[in-house]
Motif scaffolding. Structure first.
Motif, PDB file in Angstrom:
ATOM      1  N   ARG A  30       0.826  -1.207   0.000  1.00  0.00           N
ATOM      2  CA  ARG A  30       0.000   0.000   0.000  1.00  0.00           C
ATOM      3  C   ARG A  30       0.861   1.259   0.000  1.00  0.00           C
ATOM      4  N   LYS A  31       1.983   1.207   0.698  1.00  0.00           N
ATOM      5  CA  LYS A  31       2.893   2.357   0.710  1.00  0.00           C
ATOM      6  C   LYS A  31       3.438   2.623  -0.689  1.00  0.00           C
ATOM      7  N   ASP A  32       3.799   1.559  -1.393  1.00  0.00           N
ATOM      8  CA  ASP A  32       4.302   1.710  -2.762  1.00  0.00           C
ATOM      9  C   ASP A  32       3.231   2.329  -3.660  1.00  0.00           C
ATOM     10  N   SER A  33       1.992   1.866  -3.512  1.00  0.00           N
ATOM     11  CA  SER A  33       0.875   2.434  -4.292  1.00  0.00           C
ATOM     12  C   SER A  33       0.647   3.896  -3.929  1.00  0.00           C
ATOM     13  N   TYR A  34       0.713   4.194  -2.636  1.00  0.00           N
ATOM     14  CA  TYR A  34       0.493   5.572  -2.185  1.00  0.00           C
ATOM     15  C   TYR A  34       1.598   6.495  -2.694  1.00  0.00           C
ATOM     16  N   ASP A  35       2.835   6.013  -2.735  1.00  0.00           N
ATOM     17  CA  ASP A  35       3.934   6.821  -3.267  1.00  0.00           C
ATOM     18  C   ASP A  35       3.685   7.177  -4.736  1.00  0.00           C
ATOM     19  N   LYS A  36       3.159   6.222  -5.493  1.00  0.00           N
ATOM     20  CA  LYS A  36       2.829   6.497  -6.899  1.00  0.00           C
ATOM     21  C   LYS A  36       1.682   7.513  -6.987  1.00  0.00           C
ATOM     22  N   PHE A  37       0.738   7.395  -6.065  1.00  0.00           N
ATOM     23  CA  PHE A  37      -0.378   8.351  -6.036  1.00  0.00           C
ATOM     24  C   PHE A  37       0.139   9.758  -5.745  1.00  0.00           C
ATOM     25  N   ARG A  38       1.054   9.868  -4.785  1.00  0.00           N
ATOM     26  CA  ARG A  38       1.621  11.179  -4.457  1.00  0.00           C
ATOM     27  C   ARG A  38       2.384  11.754  -5.645  1.00  0.00           C
ATOM     28  N   ALA A  39       3.065  10.907  -6.408  1.00  0.00           N
ATOM     29  CA  ALA A  39       3.768  11.381  -7.599  1.00  0.00           C
ATOM     30  C   ALA A  39       2.765  11.919  -8.626  1.00  0.00           C
ATOM     31  N   ALA A  40       1.614  11.242  -8.760  1.00  0.00           N
ATOM     32  CA  ALA A  40       0.574  11.712  -9.674  1.00  0.00           C
ATOM     33  C   ALA A  40       0.010  13.052  -9.210  1.00  0.00           C
ATOM     34  N   VAL A  41      -0.222  13.199  -7.903  1.00  0.00           N
ATOM     35  CA  VAL A  41      -0.718  14.465  -7.354  1.00  0.00           C
ATOM     36  C   VAL A  41       0.272  15.596  -7.644  1.00  0.00           C
ATOM     37  N   ASP A  42       1.546  15.336  -7.430  1.00  0.00           N
ATOM     38  CA  ASP A  42       2.567  16.370  -7.665  1.00  0.00           C
ATOM     39  C   ASP A  42       2.643  16.752  -9.144  1.00  0.00           C
ATOM     40  N   ASP A  43       2.528  15.770 -10.031  1.00  0.00           N
ATOM     41  CA  ASP A  43       2.536  16.064 -11.468  1.00  0.00           C
ATOM     42  C   ASP A  43       1.342  16.949 -11.846  1.00  0.00           C
ATOM     43  N   ASN A 237      -5.555  -0.811  -4.563  1.00  0.00           N
ATOM     44  CA  ASN A 237      -5.102  -0.374  -3.236  1.00  0.00           C
ATOM     45  C   ASN A 237      -5.582   1.041  -2.953  1.00  0.00           C
ATOM     46  N   LEU A 238      -5.443   1.926  -3.926  1.00  0.00           N
ATOM     47  CA  LEU A 238      -5.819   3.328  -3.739  1.00  0.00           C
ATOM     48  C   LEU A 238      -7.328   3.493  -3.615  1.00  0.00           C
ATOM     49  N   ILE A 239      -8.072   2.781  -4.454  1.00  0.00           N
ATOM     50  CA  ILE A 239      -9.537   2.826  -4.377  1.00  0.00           C
ATOM     51  C   ILE A 239      -9.999   2.408  -2.985  1.00  0.00           C
ATOM     52  N   ARG A 240      -9.390   1.360  -2.453  1.00  0.00           N
ATOM     53  CA  ARG A 240      -9.844   0.804  -1.180  1.00  0.00           C
ATOM     54  C   ARG A 240      -9.329   1.583   0.024  1.00  0.00           C
ATOM     55  N   MET A 241      -8.318   2.448  -0.190  1.00  0.00           N
ATOM     56  CA  MET A 241      -7.801   3.267   0.912  1.00  0.00           C
ATOM     57  C   MET A 241      -8.440   4.652   0.966  1.00  0.00           C
ATOM     58  N   ALA A 242      -9.203   5.015  -0.057  1.00  0.00           N
ATOM     59  CA  ALA A 242      -9.715   6.380  -0.177  1.00  0.00           C
ATOM     60  C   ALA A 242     -10.989   6.598   0.631  1.00  0.00           C
ATOM     61  N   ILE A 247     -12.538   1.221   2.561  1.00  0.00           N
ATOM     62  CA  ILE A 247     -12.810  -0.220   2.568  1.00  0.00           C
ATOM     63  C   ILE A 247     -11.785  -0.950   3.413  1.00  0.00           C
ATOM     64  N   VAL A 248     -10.524  -0.527   3.328  1.00  0.00           N
ATOM     65  CA  VAL A 248      -9.466  -1.115   4.148  1.00  0.00           C
ATOM     66  C   VAL A 248      -8.795  -0.016   4.956  1.00  0.00           C
ATOM     67  N   GLN A 249      -8.428  -0.337   6.176  1.00  0.00           N
ATOM     68  CA  GLN A 249      -7.714   0.604   7.024  1.00  0.00           C
ATOM     69  C   GLN A 249      -6.217   0.519   6.721  1.00  0.00           C
ATOM     70  N   SER A 250      -5.581   1.666   6.640  1.00  0.00           N
ATOM     71  CA  SER A 250      -4.147   1.697   6.383  1.00  0.00           C
ATOM     72  C   SER A 250      -3.558   2.929   7.057  1.00  0.00           C
TER      73      SER A 250
END
Length: 310
Positions: A30-43, A237-242, A247-250
């Motif tokens: 999940r951390k790896d997925s979140y890091d990619k999400f943060r990169a998308a946000v920054d872009d 992972n991102l869908i379920r953490m949002a 849906i899943v706790q992280s």
């Protein structure tokens, strides 16, 4: 915490048992997925400082992750004083009028939630919904006999006319409204297919960055795929953490316009995964025409007659 202790494997004994922490492994993913999400946000933040970004969404899993990244980017730019309550947050969506009833329900609920969230947060939402002209809707074309109903061996006229032509008209209107200073954000990903990844890598599309679009060094039209490098696992992972009640706790927080995205999860569990065209634009490097339901359409229209034989 789940702990799996192995003390014996076959006839081999282990004096020091191996312990696997399943939750820790999942959290690392999940951390790896979140890091990619943060990169998308920054872009997206980088692009939004120079252009109006338009999220072209079907409200399926991939475009929802792009929408979440764009929404988080907009909120952060507002906090940083770069944007204010008058700055438009532009989202485009195509409704053919013949979508599967579950997808129709999902889209309507998502749009209602997005409007309410943006109003609460003081975000100037510009939600553009394109619908076919009366002369171009399904009944006018196919029940009248003007067009032949698509089948497994026939054409994709329904998708081309009701979805792609409609998307082109909507996109021209948006570009005209904002005088061409527009970048369209798509949910295209290289892992969608082997051919798409090969084409993107061969033509260098996978190397196009937000800075390339700003500097004008990219020859492609102003289209950006912020989640291009994400896998299916990353997206889920991102869908379920949002959301506030995910849906899943992280250990990672993703602001969403909905409490969670359980309905997407349910629909995809009951459907064959696939892609649905929601923009007339495409990422440079893909040879497929814009349009068509695709061989792995998620649910298809409720009047869909097209089935692919593999």
């Amino acid at each position: 915490m789940e702990r799996i202790e192995i003390t014996q494997l076959g006839n081999a004994d282990f004096s020091n048992p191996m312990v696997f922490d399943a939750n820790a492994m999942l959290e690392e993913e999940r951390k790896d997925s979140y890091d990619k999400f943060r990169a998308a946000v920054d872009d997206i933040k980088t692009l939004r400082k120079e252009f109006i970004t338009v999220c072209a969404v079907s409200f399926g899993k991939d475009s929802t992750v792009v929408l979440l990244a764009a929404l988080n980017a907009h909120l952060e730019l507002m906090d940083e004083g770069v944007l204010d309550s008058s700055s438009p947050f532009v989202v485009s969506h195509i409704n053919t009028g013949v979508e599967n009833h579950l997808m129709e329900m999902l889209c309507e609920e998502a749009m209602s939630s997005l409007r309410a969230f943006c109003k609460q947060q003081g975000i100037h939402l510009e939600l553009k919904v394109g619908r076919p002209l009366l002369s171009k809707n399904w009944s006018s074309l196919f029940l009248s006999g003007i067009k032949i109903i698509s089948s497994a061996r026939a054409n994709n006229d329904c998708a081309e006319i009701m979805k792609i032509d409609n998307a082109r008209r909507l996109e021209r209107s948006i570009e005209s409204q904002y005088q061409g200073k527009v970048v369209t954000l798509l949910g295209s990903r290289m892992s969608e297919s082997v051919r798409r990844e090969a084409n993107m890598r061969r033509r260098g599309t996978d190397k196009v960055t937000a800075l390339d679009l700003i500097s004008g060094t990219s020859e492609a039209e102003r289209v950006f795929a912020p989640i291009m490098s994400m896998t299916d696992d990353d997206v889920w992972n991102l869908i379920r953490m949002a959301g506030d009640t995910p849906i899943v706790q992280s250990g990672f927080s993703i602001i969403s316009f909905q409490a969670n995205h359980r309905l997407i999860d349910i629909i995809y569990r009951d459907s064959k995964d696939g892609a649905c065209q929601y923009s007339a634009k495409k990422v440079k490097g893909t040879k497929e025409r814009a349009g068509g339901c695709g061989g792995s359409a998620r649910t298809g229209c409720y009047l869909l007659r097209k089935r692919y034989h593999r």
